[in-house]
Each structure stands twice: as C-alpha cells, then as structure tokens.
Design a protein around this motif. Structure first.
Motif, mmCIF file in Angstrom:
data_model
loop_
_atom_site.group_PDB
_atom_site.id
_atom_site.type_symbol
_atom_site.label_atom_id
_atom_site.label_comp_id
_atom_site.label_asym_id
_atom_site.label_seq_id
_atom_site.Cartn_x
_atom_site.Cartn_y
_atom_site.Cartn_z
ATOM 1 N N GLN A 199 0.727 -1.172 -0.067
ATOM 2 C CA GLN A 199 0.033 -0.006 -0.005
ATOM 3 C C GLN A 199 0.830 1.343 0.026
ATOM 4 O O GLN A 199 0.760 2.251 -0.719
ATOM 5 N N LEU A 200 1.950 1.298 0.996
ATOM 6 C CA LEU A 200 2.874 2.261 0.782
ATOM 7 C C LEU A 200 3.375 2.672 -0.399
ATOM 8 O O LEU A 200 3.569 3.744 -0.691
ATOM 9 N N GLN A 201 3.663 1.802 -1.094
ATOM 10 C CA GLN A 201 4.426 1.901 -2.501
ATOM 11 C C GLN A 201 3.499 2.006 -3.557
ATOM 12 O O GLN A 201 3.768 2.779 -4.316
ATOM 13 N N VAL A 202 2.475 1.120 -3.792
ATOM 14 C CA VAL A 202 1.536 1.291 -4.943
ATOM 15 C C VAL A 202 0.599 2.344 -5.008
ATOM 16 O O VAL A 202 0.411 3.037 -5.907
ATOM 17 N N VAL A 203 0.220 2.537 -3.764
ATOM 18 C CA VAL A 203 -0.772 3.852 -3.546
ATOM 19 C C VAL A 203 -0.225 4.998 -3.176
ATOM 20 O O VAL A 203 -0.490 6.193 -3.695
ATOM 21 N N ALA A 204 0.557 5.030 -1.798
ATOM 22 C CA ALA A 204 0.979 6.104 -1.576
ATOM 23 C C ALA A 204 2.165 6.722 -2.048
ATOM 24 O O ALA A 204 2.543 7.652 -2.029
ATOM 25 N N GLY A 205 2.546 6.042 -3.002
ATOM 26 C CA GLY A 205 3.873 6.373 -3.743
ATOM 27 C C GLY A 205 5.212 6.298 -3.287
ATOM 28 O O GLY A 205 6.109 7.081 -3.618
ATOM 29 N N TYR A 206 5.508 5.834 -2.076
ATOM 30 C CA TYR A 206 6.818 5.667 -1.352
ATOM 31 C C TYR A 206 7.628 4.926 -2.111
ATOM 32 O O TYR A 206 7.255 4.057 -2.812
ATOM 33 N N SER A 207 8.807 5.034 -1.988
ATOM 34 C CA SER A 207 9.936 4.258 -2.773
ATOM 35 C C SER A 207 10.139 3.013 -1.452
ATOM 36 O O SER A 207 9.697 3.351 -0.274
ATOM 37 N N PRO A 208 10.636 1.997 -1.933
ATOM 38 C CA PRO A 208 11.085 0.986 -1.241
ATOM 39 C C PRO A 208 11.874 1.334 0.229
ATOM 40 O O PRO A 208 11.504 0.978 1.251
ATOM 41 N N LEU A 209 12.831 2.246 0.017
ATOM 42 C CA LEU A 209 13.546 2.696 1.287
ATOM 43 C C LEU A 209 12.427 3.685 2.129
ATOM 44 O O LEU A 209 12.557 3.330 3.411
ATOM 45 N N ALA A 210 11.744 4.535 1.613
ATOM 46 C CA ALA A 210 10.766 5.247 2.384
ATOM 47 C C ALA A 210 9.688 4.322 3.117
ATOM 48 O O ALA A 210 9.351 4.568 4.232
ATOM 49 N N ALA A 211 9.201 3.346 2.245
ATOM 50 C CA ALA A 211 8.278 2.409 2.894
ATOM 51 C C ALA A 211 8.860 1.388 3.853
ATOM 52 O O ALA A 211 8.388 1.223 5.127
ATOM 53 N N GLY A 212 10.153 1.072 3.956
ATOM 54 C CA GLY A 212 10.860 0.331 4.879
ATOM 55 C C GLY A 212 11.032 1.201 5.961
ATOM 56 O O GLY A 212 10.873 0.646 7.163
ATOM 57 N N THR A 213 11.484 2.264 5.918
ATOM 58 C CA THR A 213 11.608 3.394 7.018
ATOM 59 C C THR A 213 10.456 3.642 7.695
ATOM 60 O O THR A 213 10.396 3.732 8.901
ATOM 61 N N ALA A 214 9.431 3.740 7.130
ATOM 62 C CA ALA A 214 7.923 4.207 7.595
ATOM 63 C C ALA A 214 7.520 3.347 8.723
ATOM 64 O O ALA A 214 6.911 3.538 9.535
ATOM 65 N N LEU A 215 7.790 1.993 8.417
ATOM 66 C CA LEU A 215 7.400 0.836 9.517
ATOM 67 C C LEU A 215 8.232 0.901 10.846
ATOM 68 O O LEU A 215 8.187 0.002 11.780
ATOM 69 N N LEU A 216 9.502 1.624 10.931
ATOM 70 C CA LEU A 216 10.412 1.526 12.182
ATOM 71 C C LEU A 216 9.774 1.725 13.274
ATOM 72 O O LEU A 216 9.990 1.258 14.347
ATOM 73 N N PRO A 217 8.827 2.932 13.481
ATOM 74 C CA PRO A 217 8.194 3.250 14.701
ATOM 75 C C PRO A 217 7.663 1.831 15.263
ATOM 76 O O PRO A 217 7.695 1.966 16.696
ATOM 77 N N THR A 218 7.152 0.923 14.788
ATOM 78 C CA THR A 218 6.379 0.075 15.395
ATOM 79 C C THR A 218 7.405 -0.869 16.205
ATOM 80 O O THR A 218 7.519 -1.152 17.339
ATOM 81 N N THR A 219 8.648 -1.112 15.478
ATOM 82 C CA THR A 219 9.597 -2.117 16.301
ATOM 83 C C THR A 219 10.417 -1.306 16.931
ATOM 84 O O THR A 219 11.003 -1.903 18.188
ATOM 85 N N VAL A 220 10.327 -0.091 16.900
ATOM 86 C CA VAL A 220 11.253 0.829 17.917
ATOM 87 C C VAL A 220 10.570 0.740 19.274
ATOM 88 O O VAL A 220 10.988 0.777 20.260
ATOM 89 N N LEU A 221 9.178 0.854 19.184
ATOM 90 C CA LEU A 221 8.309 0.945 20.443
ATOM 91 C C LEU A 221 8.528 -0.527 21.319
ATOM 92 O O LEU A 221 8.673 -0.410 22.430
ATOM 93 N N LEU A 222 8.719 -1.422 20.173
ATOM 94 C CA LEU A 222 8.828 -2.633 20.943
ATOM 95 C C LEU A 222 10.072 -2.804 21.681
ATOM 96 O O LEU A 222 10.446 -3.562 22.649
ATOM 97 N N LEU A 223 11.230 -2.223 20.896
ATOM 98 C CA LEU A 223 12.442 -2.368 21.691
ATOM 99 C C LEU A 223 12.702 -1.629 22.792
ATOM 100 O O LEU A 223 13.316 -2.217 23.787
ATOM 101 N N LEU A 224 11.957 -0.425 22.746
ATOM 102 C CA LEU A 224 11.955 0.298 24.183
ATOM 103 C C LEU A 224 11.161 0.043 25.218
ATOM 104 O O LEU A 224 11.693 0.087 26.298
ATOM 105 N N PHE A 225 9.999 -0.828 24.991
ATOM 106 C CA PHE A 225 9.157 -0.782 26.020
ATOM 107 C C PHE A 225 8.542 -2.352 26.449
ATOM 108 O O PHE A 225 7.836 -2.493 27.292
ATOM 109 N N SER A 226 8.967 -3.304 25.524
ATOM 110 C CA SER A 226 8.693 -4.549 25.839
ATOM 111 C C SER A 226 8.780 -5.177 27.224
ATOM 112 O O SER A 226 8.073 -5.825 27.897
ATOM 113 N N ALA A 227 10.192 -4.858 27.773
ATOM 114 C CA ALA A 227 10.563 -5.259 29.012
ATOM 115 C C ALA A 227 9.503 -4.688 30.262
ATOM 116 O O ALA A 227 9.055 -5.412 30.892
#
Length: 494
Positions: free
Chosen positions: A282-310
C-alpha cells in the motif's frame, strides 16, 4: 558446558548465534519491502508474490518443530551450521533466480534452512553458558536479535533502491561466511545423550503438505486443493495421536489456558501477517513511497517494541495476562483501522505515523505477556514444547492470512500495478484484520486467567519473554535440562 559471558569465547558464541538468527529475522522483514520491484522485474502476478512470501513460511512452519530433535541427536552446533549453510545456498539461488518459479522454490529451500538454524541458535546459548550467565546471555541474544528485526525493513528498502532487490537475499551470504567459521571455531558441540525415539518424519511432511495445500487453495481458489488440505490436516492429527513419539503431542492441549492463548496467537499473527504483507505494498503502490521510504516508515512499530517490551512484561507479571491480552489486540485493531487514512500522496506525520504508533502501542502491550503466558500455562518441563507449538501457530496464521486476504478482498492478478484497484482492496482488508484482532481480544477477555505461579527457575530461564520484539512469530524457548526424554519429542529450540 560452563562458558562465562565475560570471556572472549562467550562473546564469540553470542556473535555467531545472533548472526545466524538475524539471517532468518532479516529475511522475514525485508522481503515484503522488495515485493513490488520483484513483481515488476519478473512480470509476476499477485499470486506469485504471495508464494514468494508463503513458500518460505510453509517449510519453516512445517519443519521448525522437528528441527530441534536433529540438534539433540546429531549435535546442536552441527545442525545450526548446516542450517546456516543451507539458508545461504537458498539465498544465493533466490538472488540469481531467473523467474518466479525458481525464486519460489529457492524460498522454500530457505525455509528448510531456517527451520534448522532458528531453534538451534538459542539452544546453543542455553547449552553452552554457565547457569549464572545464561539468563543474561539469552537477554543479549533477544535484544540484539530485536535490533536486527527492527532495521530489517530499512535495510530492505535501502538495498532495493540501491543495488537492487536481489541483494535482499544476497546480503545473507557475507553473514553466513562470517557465522560458519566462528561457530566451528568457538561454539562447543553439545547434544542430548538421552535423546531417543524415531523422528516423526510423517508428521512433519503431513503438516507442511496440509499448510501448502490450504494456502494454494486460497491463492488459486481451488476447491479440490482445499479439500485435500483438510484431509492432510486431519491425517496429521490422527498420525500425531497414534504415534508413541509424535512431533506434536496432543496432550499439551489439555491445558485450557494454553489452548486459548494459542487461539489468541492465531488471531494476532493472522492480522499482523496480513498487515505487513499488504501494508508495504500500500505504501509503495498507492501512497507512492519508494522502497526505502516504505521500509523506514514501519520502523516506529519495532522501535516501540525495543524500548518498552521489558516494562510491558513486568506489568503483566503484576496484573496478570487478561488485561494486556485484551487491551493489546484492541489497540492493534485501532491502528489497523487508522491505516485506512493511507491513500494516494499520504502525508507521513498525519496519515501513516499515527496508525503505526497505535499499532506499536498495542504490540508492546500484547507480545511479551502473550509469550510468557504460553510458557507459564504448562509445567516447566514442557516450556519448550509450548513455545514451539506457539511459534508454529503464529507462522501458520500469517501464512493463511497472506493467502486468504487477496481472495477475500477481490484482488486481481495485477492489482498491485493499479493504485486505484489496490487501494480499494486494501480498504476492505484492514477492517478484516481489525476484526480478527478484536476476535482475539474477546477470546482473551472471556477465557484467559492468571496462570499458576511459575517456578523461579522458569522465570529466570525466559528473560526474552519480557524483552522480545519479534513480529513474525513469538520467541523460541529452550526446554529446561530436567525435561525427560519422553517430553522432548517436539520443541524448539533444542
């Protein structure tokens, strides 16, 4: 073995196990980012893109529960190194694949390698380190592996935008080239002298075949394949019920809490599997993001997990699992519904980021308590078995979601080439994923209660349950040393 973490050899053991497991973790997160470019380059229909994802999952989910037994009998280091080499060979074949048929076959071969190396990485740590250092070593393995999982989409996007999508697979070769000699030089060989019984090859093959047929029936919309898949699944249950040494002892489901938490797992990881497959498209086909932008866009989810899972795991220890396992999926459902704001020319701060932050908050609330509850729902001696079953259930759920959602939302073979068509189907898919999450929340609210207090040894042996940040599947847990041979027929890692 009694290796100390502070020694040079101890650090080498951590390095090689993290490198090996990171290969599989990276592969599970970077490939989705590359799918549009793969489809364009190889002129692949949507069904082929589904199989590029699912071929890996079929063999991994079908064989991961058997992989630990090979390590017990033939040596954990030997099987781990074999898995790394196998995975690297599959990656090389993926990187040079001339067409989608070869790429799908190579992805299935990768899954076999992943089934050998993934359980072995943690098993090596548990078998090698001094008991006083074991929990800290497992925590380091989990945390460093989480970082690898977090940067996966970014690395995938950078590779696709830079040297090309083939390097998403070829990057595994230098990792393997470093991992194998380090393992052979510094990792001690361990095995279980008590291991006995025959391998449940029939169960493993039937399980993988049933998954493959069910996935094919949904992707190809073939009723006969679906019927054969159901027959295969029933046959798998019958075989496991009658074997004296089954891959999946059905008695583990005598725990009602274990069964219900696995039902929650199926819901959660089905929704996540569908989201991460369709969301990057969706980010690439519809929103027009590049692969790098689409991959970077998803980082907040895993960063939150890294910081707060414990902290989430510690909170669940105090209040019990029912509230986190209810609130977490509801938050995730809210994040998935917010993804409906992602359309053409989506503005990241207002259209994409809020959805990912809400989704990440839900995952932080959910994942660590989910895993720790699975482990505490059975006796300590069966913790590895419980985690292995839960891990396989998560991967199978993601596989079914990737197969079913395009069919349920009416995506045509070339839907990812049309922003309008894909956006229309995506707007149907996210409410379905949200509904599955809500179903998981209801199951948790109605059935999950605080398990009996865990033994101290069990708590100390599972620090990764409180800090794991994997999204593709729950973390794997080693069976404690006191497990009897009859209880070690199926678990991961081993």
């Amino acid at each position: 073995m009694d290796i100390r973490l502070s020694t040079t050899r101890g650090r080498w053991v951590i390095l090689t196990t993290v490198l090996g497991s990171s290969m599989a973790l990276l592969d599970s997160t970077v490939v989705n980012v590359a799918l549009p470019r793969i489809g364009d380059d190889l002129h692949a229909p949507l069904a082929s893109l589904q199989w590029i994802t699912n071929a890996y999952t079929v063999t991994l989910a079908g064989l991961i529960l058997l992989g630990g037994s090979l390590g017990d009998r033939y040596g954990r280091r030997r099987v781990f190194v074999t898995g790394v080499v196998w995975f690297a060979c599959g990656s090389l074949l993926c990187g040079v694949a001339p067409n989608t048929a070869v790429l799908i076959l190579a992805r299935a071969l990768q899954g076999v390698g992943g089934a050998l190396l993934t359980p072995g990485s943690l098993a090596i740590i548990q078998a090698s380190f001094h008991p006083d250092d074991r929990s800290k070593a497992v925590g380091m393995w989990s945390g460093l592996g989480g970082i690898g999982s977090a940067i996966g989409p970014f690395v995938g996007g950078w590779l696709v935008d830079g040297p090309g999508w083939r390097w998403v697979f070829l990057i595994n070769l230098p990792l393997a080239a470093l991992c194998v000699p380090v393992a052979l030089r510094h990792v001690p060989e361990t095995k279980d002298p008590r291991h006995h019984g025959r391998f449940d090859v029939a169960g493993a093959l039937l399980g993988a075949l049933a998954l493959a047929l069910l996935a094919y029936s949904l992707i190809a919309q073939n009723v006969w394949a679906g019927a054969l898949g159901v027959v295969g699944a029933v046959s798998f249950v019958l075989v496991e019920k009658r074997r004296p040494d089954p891959m999946l002892p059905l008695s583990v489901f005598s725990s009602r809490l274990f069964t219900m938490v696995n039902a929650v797992t199926l819901c959660v990881y089905a929704a996540l599997g569908g989201f991460f497959f369709l969301g990057t498209l969706q980010l690439q086909v519809v929103a027009g993001y590049s692969p790098l932008a689409a991959g970077t866009a998803l980082l907040p989810t895993t960063v939150l997990l890294l910081l707060f899972s414990a902290r989430s795991g510690q909170l669940a220890d105090r209040i019990g699992p029912r509230i986190p396992l209810t609130v977490g999926p509801l938050l995730c459902a809210g994040g998935l519904l917010l993804m409906l704001r992602v359309g053409r020319n989506a503005f990241y701060p207002t259209d994409v980021l809020p959805a990912l932050l809400v989704l990440g908050a839900g995952l932080v609330t959910l994942i660590a308590p989910l895993t720790s509850t699975v482990l505490s729902s059975v006796e300590t001696a069966r913790a590895g078995l419980a985690s292995g079953v839960n891990n396989a259930a998560a991967r199978a759920a993601g596989l079914m979601a990737v197969a079913a959602l395009p069919f349920l939302t009416g995506m045509g073979p070339q839907a990812y080439h049309s922003a309008t068509a894909f956006d229309r189907s995506f707007d149907k898919a996210m409410p379905i994923c949200a509904g599955i999450m809500i179903t998981g929340a209801l199951v948790a609210f109605l059935t999950v209660r605080r398990p009996a207090p865990a033994e101290p040894e069990q708590v100390r042996a599972a620090p990764e349950c409180r800090m794991s940040c994997g999204l593709s599947a729950p973390p794997l847990e080693q069976v404690p040393a006191e497990t009897s041979p009859g209880q070690r027929q199926l678990r991961a890692p081993s």
